[in-house]
Motif scaffolding. Structure first.
Motif, PDB file in Angstrom:
ATOM      1  N   ARG A 352      -1.783   8.170  -4.619  1.00 38.96           N
ATOM      2  CA  ARG A 352      -2.944   7.795  -5.435  1.00 38.96           C
ATOM      3  C   ARG A 352      -2.468   7.594  -6.874  1.00 38.96           C
ATOM      4  O   ARG A 352      -1.994   8.533  -7.528  1.00 38.96           O
ATOM      5  N   LYS A 367      -8.598   3.669 -13.820  1.00 45.86           N
ATOM      6  CA  LYS A 367      -8.603   2.933 -12.567  1.00 45.86           C
ATOM      7  C   LYS A 367      -7.679   3.619 -11.567  1.00 45.86           C
ATOM      8  O   LYS A 367      -6.736   4.309 -11.955  1.00 45.86           O
ATOM      9  N   LYS A 369      -5.553   3.250  -7.714  1.00 46.46           N
ATOM     10  CA  LYS A 369      -5.016   2.399  -6.663  1.00 46.46           C
ATOM     11  C   LYS A 369      -4.262   3.268  -5.676  1.00 46.46           C
ATOM     12  O   LYS A 369      -3.483   4.131  -6.078  1.00 46.46           O
ATOM     13  N   GLU A 370      -4.529   3.084  -4.389  1.00 43.88           N
ATOM     14  CA  GLU A 370      -3.849   3.844  -3.346  1.00 43.88           C
ATOM     15  C   GLU A 370      -2.791   2.967  -2.695  1.00 43.88           C
ATOM     16  O   GLU A 370      -3.051   1.807  -2.355  1.00 43.88           O
ATOM     17  N   VAL A 378       1.047  -2.773 -10.198  1.00 46.75           N
ATOM     18  CA  VAL A 378      -0.308  -2.881 -10.739  1.00 46.75           C
ATOM     19  C   VAL A 378      -0.355  -4.175 -11.528  1.00 46.75           C
ATOM     20  O   VAL A 378       0.503  -4.421 -12.384  1.00 46.75           O
TER      21      VAL A 378
END
Length: 541
Positions: A352, A367, A369-370, A378
């Motif tokens: 994560r 924000k 992102k997994e 990113v």
């Protein structure tokens, strides 16, 4: 051949372990009626045996019978039927009941023995078919046991817990009567057995032994396991940490000899022990601490269960970040250091990633992102901006998450689109200027040529006609103000004995050609030439 007896209805067979009971209903009002049953079985689909009398179910007066001794093939298909009888009169056979004994059998209640001592209840459970020759369930060690316990009072609260065949029930109030029941579960078949009869026992007061280690606990981080305990004994005491592999708990007769000492934790005087060396698999382990005084008296602590993958706490992963254009590249090293491969194989990590703009605005959105892999990117970034991120590893199966890694910050490069726009604009403007300037340059070039041609001619008239005509040359393109000019000319006297008209004409033709080749002709010169010709002609005559 006619009879008034009705056939039995609702044929059912109940199987508990290897005990078989046949039950049915009879709606007739006849008296002195008995019932007899027959059966047959199939060793395979085509090998059918003949109908045989079902032992235990012949000439019975009740609507049930026990035929446990007749069935020995627990995995074969069986057919059962029954009829009513009265003297020589018999009813038609009932419908056939088909069964495979193993598939309809229930697990019977286990045997339970209780002992109340020192504030706890020691319990010993025996398998449902213990000491039986014929068994429906061949693997007694596959049984798991569930206990239901409650206080023998009007407002009882029922508690459920899993137990081993030999176990200790603690956390009980002293001088209190507890009741309990146990049932066996066959997890491989997803089948729950019948509860044992209810047993009740009264607890006693617990006598504390200061020699015993108390508050035994486990601290684990990244598969490094440490056992901690408290010491209440004021005199010299040494400790020996022992462990038992989880599956041996299912063998109550052997468990007492299977406790082993943890290497490096024998005859120690401190109150902690590193037992990471014994964790070689993901199975359960049980640990206890044996305290020994200088007088060779010993006391065992309570046992503690350790499930490595559940007990273990997860440390933060290591993170490296890099930037290219507007892509943030993330490289993750899984938690665990040297044990990371072992942990990765069992935990099946996901990651994560939390990232945000590092600005003075506290309301900047964080924000997430997994990612599944240890390398990720990113992309939704802003140019010339400082971004920070941290990463957390987690396992969905074990519902465990690591600590977050330390924050890593990196600045994105400037926007490269604006310079490209400026360059494109410059090139476009340059092309437009060139396109607009080319006609103007061409026009100026033509005007320059005209002016040069008029005012600065590159050619002069031939020498042989320079003297003809004393009139000043004038441009047809430029108007000039006439001024009084003195015309002068030099006429050479040519004495020719014979001049004919043809020579004169040839002379005129030659003069005209010279004037054309020199490109030095205009209207004024033409008139001057005519005057010169007339004068020349007169002279010749």
């Amino acid at each position: 051949g006619q009879t008034n007896l009705k056939s039995p209805q609702d044929i059912q067979v109940y199987v508990v372990n290897t005990n078989f009971t046949l039950r049915w209903s009879y709606t007739g009002n006849d008296t002195n009626v008995t019932f007899s049953a027959e059966y047959r079985w199939f060793e395979d689909e085509t090998d059918e045996t003949e109908w045989k009398e079902l032992h235990g179910c012949q000439n019975v007066t009740l609507t049930e019978c026990d035929f446990s001794s007749a069935i020995t093939k627990y995995y074969d298909t069986h057919h059962v039927r029954i009829r009513a009888e009265r003297r020589e009169e018999v009813s038609p056979w009932s419908s056939i009941f088909e069964m495979i004994p193993y598939f309809i059998a229930q697990i019977g209640p286990p045997g339970v023995q209780l002992q109340s001592t020192n504030g706890v209840i020691k319990i010993k459970v025996s398998p449902p078919e213990a000491n039986q020759v014929r068994k429906m369930w061949l693997a007694d060690t596959l049984f798991k046991y569930t206990l239901v316990i409650w206080e023998n009072s009007s407002n009882a609260e029922f508690r459920n817990r899993s137990i081993f065949p030999t176990d200790v029930i603690d956390d009980l109030a002293p001088d209190t009567t507890y009741c309990l029941k146990v049932r066996a579960i066959l997890t491989s078949e997803s089948q729950e057995g019948l509860f044992s009869p209810i047993n009740c026992v009264k607890t006693t007061h617990k006598v504390s032994d200061l020699l015993c280690a108390t508050n035994v606990s486990v601290l684990a981080l990244d598969m490094k396991f440490h056992l901690h305990w408290n010491n209440q004994y004021k005199q010299h005491v040494s400790y020996n940490v022992q462990y038992l592999t989880g599956y041996l708990k299912t063998f109550p007769d052997k468990r007492s000899v299977n406790w082993l000492s943890v290497p490096g934790c024998e005859n120690i005087t401190n109150t902690q022990c590193n037992f990471s060396s014994i964790i070689t698999s993901s199975g359960c382990y049980y640990l206890r601490v044996q305290a020994m005084s200088e007088y060779n008296r010993s006391c065992l602590s309570d046992e503690i269960e350790v499930n490595p993958l559940v007990t273990n706490e997860i440390g933060p992963p290591d993170v490296k970040v890099d930037i290219s254009d507007l892509l943030l590249h993330i490289q993750i090293s899984p938690p665990g250091g040297s044990e990371s491969e072992f942990m990765r194989d069992y935990y099946d990590w996901s990651y994560r990633v939390l990232y945000w703009k590092n600005s003075s605005n506290n309301e900047e959105e964080i924000k997430m992102k997994e990612i599944k892999q240890t390398i990720g990117t990113v992309s939704d970034l802003t140019p010339s901006t400082l971004y920070c991120l941290k990463v957390q590893a987690f396992s969905k199966f074990y519902n465990k998450s690591s600590h977050f890694s330390k924050e890593e910050c990196i600045k994105t490069p400037g926007d490269k689109i604006l310079p490209l726009i400026i360059l494109a604009t410059f090139v476009t403007a340059l092309v437009a200027v060139l396109l607009l300037a080319m006609p103007l340059i061409f026009a100026l070039y033509q005007a320059y040529n005209k002016i040069k041609y008029v005012f600065f001619p590159s050619c002069q008239p031939p020498l042989n006609i320079e003297g003809f005509g004393g009139q000043l040359l004038s441009s047809p393109y430029v108007s000039t103000t006439e001024e009084p000019i003195e015309n002068c000319c030099i006429i050479e006297t040519i004495i020719t004995e014979e001049v004919n008209q043809i020579d004169f004409k040839d002379y005129k033709h030659s003069k005209q050609s010279s004037r054309d080749s020199g490109n030095y002709s205009n209207n004024d010169d033409a008139s001057g030439s005519k005057v010169s010709e007339e004068m020349l002609e007169k002279e010749i005559v």
